[in-house]
Design a protein around this motif. Structure first.
Motif, PDB file in Angstrom:
ATOM      1  N   ASN A  14       0.826  -1.204   0.000  1.00 41.07           N
ATOM      2  CA  ASN A  14       0.000   0.000   0.000  1.00 41.07           C
ATOM      3  C   ASN A  14       0.861   1.256   0.000  1.00 41.07           C
ATOM      4  N   GLU A  15       1.983   1.203   0.714  1.00 41.99           N
ATOM      5  CA  GLU A  15       2.911   2.338   0.691  1.00 41.99           C
ATOM      6  C   GLU A  15       3.490   2.528  -0.705  1.00 41.99           C
ATOM      7  N   LEU A  16       3.792   1.411  -1.396  1.00 40.57           N
ATOM      8  CA  LEU A  16       4.302   1.496  -2.758  1.00 40.57           C
ATOM      9  C   LEU A  16       3.260   2.114  -3.686  1.00 40.57           C
ATOM     10  N   GLU A  17       1.996   1.673  -3.541  1.00 37.04           N
ATOM     11  CA  GLU A  17       0.929   2.239  -4.370  1.00 37.04           C
ATOM     12  C   GLU A  17       0.795   3.729  -4.126  1.00 37.04           C
ATOM     13  N   ALA A  18       0.810   4.134  -2.857  1.00 37.78           N
ATOM     14  CA  ALA A  18       0.672   5.559  -2.540  1.00 37.78           C
ATOM     15  C   ALA A  18       1.839   6.363  -3.105  1.00 37.78           C
ATOM     16  N   ARG A  19       3.048   5.814  -3.001  1.00 36.08           N
ATOM     17  CA  ARG A  19       4.224   6.517  -3.503  1.00 36.08           C
ATOM     18  C   ARG A  19       4.150   6.682  -5.033  1.00 36.08           C
ATOM     19  N   ILE A  20       3.711   5.623  -5.714  1.00 33.82           N
ATOM     20  CA  ILE A  20       3.591   5.688  -7.171  1.00 33.82           C
ATOM     21  C   ILE A  20       2.523   6.695  -7.584  1.00 33.82           C
ATOM     22  N   LEU A  21       1.382   6.696  -6.897  1.00 31.23           N
ATOM     23  CA  LEU A  21       0.321   7.650  -7.250  1.00 31.23           C
ATOM     24  C   LEU A  21       0.750   9.089  -6.978  1.00 31.23           C
ATOM     25  N   ASP A  22       1.443   9.295  -5.860  1.00 32.73           N
ATOM     26  CA  ASP A  22       1.910  10.644  -5.539  1.00 32.73           C
ATOM     27  C   ASP A  22       2.949  11.141  -6.542  1.00 32.73           C
ATOM     28  N   SER A  23       3.653  10.215  -7.171  1.00 39.40           N
ATOM     29  CA  SER A  23       4.739  10.580  -8.090  1.00 39.40           C
ATOM     30  C   SER A  23       4.321  10.468  -9.552  1.00 39.40           C
ATOM     31  N   LEU A  24       3.026  10.393  -9.828  1.00 40.93           N
ATOM     32  CA  LEU A  24       2.546  10.112 -11.179  1.00 40.93           C
ATOM     33  C   LEU A  24       3.123  11.056 -12.238  1.00 40.93           C
ATOM     34  N   PRO A  25       3.105  12.384 -12.054  1.00 41.00           N
ATOM     35  CA  PRO A  25       3.677  13.244 -13.108  1.00 41.00           C
ATOM     36  C   PRO A  25       5.158  12.965 -13.359  1.00 41.00           C
ATOM     37  N   ALA A  26       5.921  12.764 -12.275  1.00 44.03           N
ATOM     38  CA  ALA A  26       7.350  12.495 -12.430  1.00 44.03           C
ATOM     39  C   ALA A  26       7.588  11.162 -13.123  1.00 44.03           C
ATOM     40  N   ILE A  27       6.754  10.164 -12.813  1.00 42.12           N
ATOM     41  CA  ILE A  27       6.896   8.840 -13.432  1.00 42.12           C
ATOM     42  C   ILE A  27       6.638   8.919 -14.929  1.00 42.12           C
ATOM     43  N   GLU A  28       5.549   9.582 -15.322  1.00 42.97           N
ATOM     44  CA  GLU A  28       5.213   9.647 -16.742  1.00 42.97           C
ATOM     45  C   GLU A  28       6.264  10.451 -17.520  1.00 42.97           C
ATOM     46  N   ARG A  29       6.794  11.495 -16.905  1.00 41.40           N
ATOM     47  CA  ARG A  29       7.865  12.252 -17.570  1.00 41.40           C
ATOM     48  C   ARG A  29       9.105  11.371 -17.710  1.00 41.40           C
ATOM     49  N   TRP A  30       9.434  10.616 -16.671  1.00 41.40           N
ATOM     50  CA  TRP A  30      10.605   9.734 -16.703  1.00 41.40           C
ATOM     51  C   TRP A  30      10.470   8.702 -17.819  1.00 41.40           C
ATOM     52  N   PHE A  31       9.292   8.078 -17.935  1.00 43.52           N
ATOM     53  CA  PHE A  31       9.076   7.130 -19.031  1.00 43.52           C
ATOM     54  C   PHE A  31       9.216   7.828 -20.386  1.00 43.52           C
ATOM     55  N   ARG A  32       8.653   9.017 -20.502  1.00 42.89           N
ATOM     56  CA  ARG A  32       8.712   9.737 -21.779  1.00 42.89           C
ATOM     57  C   ARG A  32      10.160   9.985 -22.192  1.00 42.89           C
ATOM     58  N   ARG A 346       4.829   1.430 -26.539  1.00 48.99           N
ATOM     59  CA  ARG A 346       5.106   1.821 -25.155  1.00 48.99           C
ATOM     60  C   ARG A 346       3.838   1.970 -24.327  1.00 48.99           C
ATOM     61  N   TYR A 347       2.740   1.409 -24.813  1.00 52.70           N
ATOM     62  CA  TYR A 347       1.446   1.616 -24.175  1.00 52.70           C
ATOM     63  C   TYR A 347       0.896   0.331 -23.548  1.00 52.70           C
ATOM     64  N   VAL A 348       0.353   0.461 -22.351  1.00 48.52           N
ATOM     65  CA  VAL A 348      -0.408  -0.631 -21.751  1.00 48.52           C
ATOM     66  C   VAL A 348      -1.759  -0.681 -22.454  1.00 48.52           C
ATOM     67  N   ASN A 396      -6.313   2.506  -9.318  1.00 48.71           N
ATOM     68  CA  ASN A 396      -4.992   2.739  -8.740  1.00 48.71           C
ATOM     69  C   ASN A 396      -4.156   1.461  -8.709  1.00 48.71           C
ATOM     70  N   ARG A 397      -4.776   0.354  -8.332  1.00 52.85           N
ATOM     71  CA  ARG A 397      -4.053  -0.913  -8.313  1.00 52.85           C
ATOM     72  C   ARG A 397      -3.550  -1.249  -9.709  1.00 52.85           C
ATOM     73  N   PHE A 398      -4.377  -1.054 -10.719  1.00 56.76           N
ATOM     74  CA  PHE A 398      -3.996  -1.451 -12.064  1.00 56.76           C
ATOM     75  C   PHE A 398      -3.053  -0.435 -12.713  1.00 56.76           C
ATOM     76  N   TYR A 399      -3.115   0.820 -12.284  1.00 62.48           N
ATOM     77  CA  TYR A 399      -2.092   1.760 -12.737  1.00 62.48           C
ATOM     78  C   TYR A 399      -0.726   1.306 -12.224  1.00 62.48           C
ATOM     79  N   MET A 400      -0.667   0.874 -10.966  1.00 61.73           N
ATOM     80  CA  MET A 400       0.588   0.379 -10.398  1.00 61.73           C
ATOM     81  C   MET A 400       1.086  -0.833 -11.178  1.00 61.73           C
ATOM     82  N   TYR A 401       0.180  -1.748 -11.520  1.00 60.38           N
ATOM     83  CA  TYR A 401       0.578  -2.894 -12.339  1.00 60.38           C
ATOM     84  C   TYR A 401       1.146  -2.432 -13.686  1.00 60.38           C
ATOM     85  N   GLY A 402       0.488  -1.435 -14.289  1.00 58.99           N
ATOM     86  CA  GLY A 402       0.941  -0.936 -15.572  1.00 58.99           C
ATOM     87  C   GLY A 402       2.320  -0.307 -15.490  1.00 58.99           C
ATOM     88  N   VAL A 403       2.609   0.371 -14.379  1.00 58.92           N
ATOM     89  CA  VAL A 403       3.934   0.970 -14.195  1.00 58.92           C
ATOM     90  C   VAL A 403       5.003  -0.118 -14.128  1.00 58.92           C
TER      91      VAL A 403
END
Length: 427
Positions: A14-32, A346-348, A396-403
């Motif tokens: 759950n902490e991992l999920e929260a961290r990923i959701l909180d960092s969503l803009p940074a994650i998507e930029r990093w992938f880009r 590059r798309y889920v 949220n769970r499936f966004y984490m899986y997609g990441v």
């Protein structure tokens, strides 16, 4: 639907999920930025395992064979992703030659449903799609009948010195859906005027799981640094043995030493996180033969007693990867479940749960008796909701899986670049 997580150890995940959701803009930029430097595999599927304290990929297929388990609601995104992939590779593409797995065509009727789905996706992406037989003994067109009553036409290949096609069909792009475990067919070599996807060195005749997880470890470290977290939470540790003889008295010495060392490392991590479970490792063929695993081991001293069982399951195996076991504590209707994420470019584009009511938390869920349940991100409008409580929101769970799936896909791109025989960096 969020499958029930049967474990008290929900804190870390759950902490991992929260961290990923909180960092969503940074994650998507990093992938880009990563995709600006690296080319994604044309398509792939990633098997994940969620232990409640760790979420990690355990297998990455570059020749996915279950697009039929994606629901119709997923198709628009799959078509858009296919369009994007084709535009980058061959914008003027008109014809696509699809080469299915000859063995699966003969023995698995559900594979024909998968082929139907691929034909539909790429037809709607603007391509004329026809099927060619890698089995060169097929010299006449064959009609294949799918479980839903539909038909596919499998045609003999026509090879010229520089091109591959069918009678009256000259494709720009050739899409292989056979994992080439038996090696590279001569008919696919020296095609200098067509795009062959995936590249030949992606086949299991040349590819090694250990090389993929080496690349994944690099990716996981970069991603963990971005999020300020321990990469172990998303990365299965591993070791390799390149000279194994399951039939010889001393043939497992390397395996036994590496199993003992890896279990010691895992125990340290379990102690660090307060995990009161007995760790295990899975010994697999490193080259993709013999299914998901050979044997599960919880104590290196067990190996001599298990040697005959190993030998029976591993005839011909001389290279193995010893991988940290990640238990699955997800349930769908009280049956064991593991998510599988499907991607194009590059798309889920979707995924499903592989479900098995007769397997344990430390066993592979592939095989007879299993079934498939579509993942909830089949509904494309379900975007992540950062404000939701961790562990209860399907998007949220499936966004984490997609990441995590995309991290494995990025690792595959690193892997293919590093093993490209035509690249200057090839080692």
């Amino acid at each position: 639907m969020v499958p029930h997580l049967v474990t008290a150890l929900t804190g870390p995940i759950n902490e991992l999920e929260a961290r990923i959701l909180d960092s969503l803009p940074a994650i998507e930029r990093w992938f880009r930025l990563e995709w600006m430097e690296h080319t994604p595999p044309f398509y792939c599927a990633v098997d994940l395992r969620n232990s409640g304290f760790k979420l990690a990929p355990v297998d990455t297929s570059l020749y996915p064979t279950a697009f039929n388990h994606l629901t119709p609601e997923m198709l628009p995104l799959a078509v858009q992703a296919a369009m994007a992939a084709i535009e980058k590779i061959c914008p003027e593409a008109k014809n696509l030659l699809l080469l299915p797995d000859s063995a699966l065509v003969q023995r698995n009727p559900f594979y024909l449903g998968h082929l139907q789905r691929l034909v539909r996706i790429f037809s709607q992406a603007g391509l004329n799609v026809r099927l060619g037989a890698l089995d060169l003994r097929i010299d006449q067109p064959q009609t294949l009948r799918a479980p839903d009553g539909g038909e596919l036409l499998l045609e003999p290949l026509l090879r010229t010195p520089r091109r591959l096609g069918l009678k009256d069909f000259d494709p720009c792009t050739i899409l292989v859906n056979d994992d080439l475990v038996a090696g590279t067919p001569a008919v696919l070599e020296n095609l200098h005027e067509q795009y062959l996807l995936p590249p030949l060195h992606a086949g299991w005749g040349l590819r090694r799981k250990s090389r993929h997880f080496q690349s994944y470890e690099d990716v996981a470290k970069k991603f963990a640094k971005l999020l300020g977290m321990d990469p172990w939470l998303i990365n299965p540790m591993y070791a390799t043995c390149g000279e194994v003889d399951f039939s010889s008295p001393g043939g497992l010495d390397c395996v036994q030493a590496n199993v003992d060392a890896l279990l010691t490392k895992i125990r340290r991590k379990y102690k660090e996180y307060g995990i009161n479970e007995r760790p295990f490792v899975v010994v697999k063929s490193d080259d993709g033969h013999h299914g998901a695993g050979i044997i599960t081991v919880r104590d290196a001293r067990e190996l001599p007693d298990l040697q005959q069982r190993c030998a029976d399951k591993a005839a011909g195996v001389t290279e193995v990867i010893i991988q940290e076991g990640v238990a699955t504590y997800e349930r769908v209707h009280e049956a064991m479940a593991e998510p599988v994420v499907y991607m194009i470019d590059r798309y889920v584009v979707g995924g499903f749960y592989r479900v098995h009511a007769e397997r344990g938390v430390d066993e592979s869920l592939s095989g007879p008796g299993g079934r498939f349940v579509p993942l909830a991100f089949a509904d494309g409008h379900q975007l992540p909701r950062p404000g939701d409580k961790p562990g209860v929101s399907a998007p949220n769970r499936f966004y984490m899986y997609g990441v995590i799936g995309r991290l494995a896909m990025l690792a595959a791109s690193y892997e293919l670049e590093a093993t490209d025989p035509d690249a200057e960096t090839y080692e």
